[in-house]
Enzyme design. Structure first.
Site, PDB file in Angstrom:
ATOM      1  N   SER A  38      63.930  65.760  29.442  1.00 43.14           N
ATOM      2  CA  SER A  38      63.770  65.743  30.888  1.00 43.14           C
ATOM      3  C   SER A  38      64.040  64.351  31.448  1.00 43.14           C
ATOM      4  CB  SER A  38      62.372  66.257  31.255  1.00 43.14           C
ATOM      5  OG  SER A  38      62.292  66.579  32.619  1.00 43.14           O
ATOM      6  N   ASP A 163      64.877  72.739  31.943  1.00 39.84           N
ATOM      7  CA  ASP A 163      64.159  71.543  31.507  1.00 39.84           C
ATOM      8  C   ASP A 163      63.623  71.626  30.070  1.00 39.84           C
ATOM      9  OD1 ASP A 163      61.782  69.626  31.314  1.00 39.84           O
ATOM     10  OD2 ASP A 163      62.574  69.128  33.289  1.00 39.84           O
TER      11      ASP A 163
END
Length: 276
Positions: A38, A163
């Site tokens: 991320s 993500d």
């Protein structure tokens, strides 16, 4: 000995990792492997490309810039219009792509980086984690940082990714699997904060995600082999307003986060050296 930096996810709090990077590089600790998820994939790509103190200045400027604010900082009205139009996300992914390109260049490949890099994303079709370590960096980092509902999935070679924090928020195990013998974990602080039973609907989702995030990290931490030296850097404490639902939109505490993390991590590293 193979020194690895593991950079976890955490949204705007990812500026914390910039302070940790400064503390590490000022202590002449340089990575030979970088693993990120991320926002940690963004910071990780930058340090893998330029593992020197110059990168800290560049990242601090980036995370305090209007470009960073554009990622999640649109008005609620514009976000609502986008959700009504697309039905899957609130924010414009072009803002994030522009930031990543500003940090590492639009055509950089993993093979061009000074230090080997691996970034994690979650595959929708395979319902599993996927590791990118070759090919275009920007696409891979976009995939790793495509927060569900905030941003649309990133499509790469016909597969859709979201993500990486969903499947592996602080990927210590991956660093060990790739040969790391000394691991420095750069994390945004949530694993240091206590959890309490939920009181609001937003608490329910937040706490459920935190349990998932922390459970895997603690399990992988417990499985680190004895020959591997593991250091989890401290983040320096919470900033005012972190408890609010809209805290992910705030960039005004960026410099404070960076300095708090730098000071706490520098003190930790000094203690490690003194005890060596």
């Amino acid at each position: 000995m193979t020194v690895a930096f593991v950079l976890g996810g955490g949204g705007v709090r990812g500026a914390t990792e910039v302070g940790m990077l400064r503390a590490l590089l000022e202590a002449d600790i340089v990575p030979q492997l970088v693993v990120g998820t991320s926002i940690g994939a963004i910071n990780g790509a930058a340090v893998a490309q330029d593992p020197h103190l110059d990168v800290v200045e560049r990242l601090e400027h980036t995370w305090a810039s209007s470009t960073a604010g554009d990622i999640y900082g649109e008005s609620w009205y514009r976000q609502a219009r986008r959700l009504a139009k697309h039905r899957t996300h609130l924010n414009d992914p072009d803002a994030l792509r522009g930031l990543i390109e500003d940090v590492i260049g639009h055509d950089t490949r993993f093979e061009d980086l000074a230090v080997p890099l691996a970034v994690c994303a979650a595959s929708i079709e395979r319902a599993s984690e996927h590791w990118f370590d070759s090919g275009p960096v920007v696409d891979a980092v976009m995939a790793s940082a495509s927060v569900p509902a905030a941003l649309p999935p990133t499509q790469i070679d016909g597969e859709h990714f979201v993500d990486g924090g969903i499947v592996n928020s602080i990927p210590v195990g991956e660093a060990v699997a790739r040969g790391a013998t000394t691991v420095y974990v750069l994390q945004v602080g949530r694993i240091e904060e206590p959890l309490h039973p939920p009181r609001t609907p937003s608490d329910v989702a937040r706490i459920a995600f935190e349990i998932s995030r922390r459970h895997r990290f603690q399990r992988e931490r417990a499985l680190v082999p004895e020959h591997v030296e593991l250091h989890v850097l401290p983040y320096g404490g919470r900033q005012p307003g972190d408890e609010r639902l809209g805290a992910y939109r705030r960039l005004d505490r960026t410099h404070a986060r960076i300095e708090a993390a730098r000071a706490a991590s520098a003190a930790y590293l000094a203690g490690v050296r003194a005890g060596a």
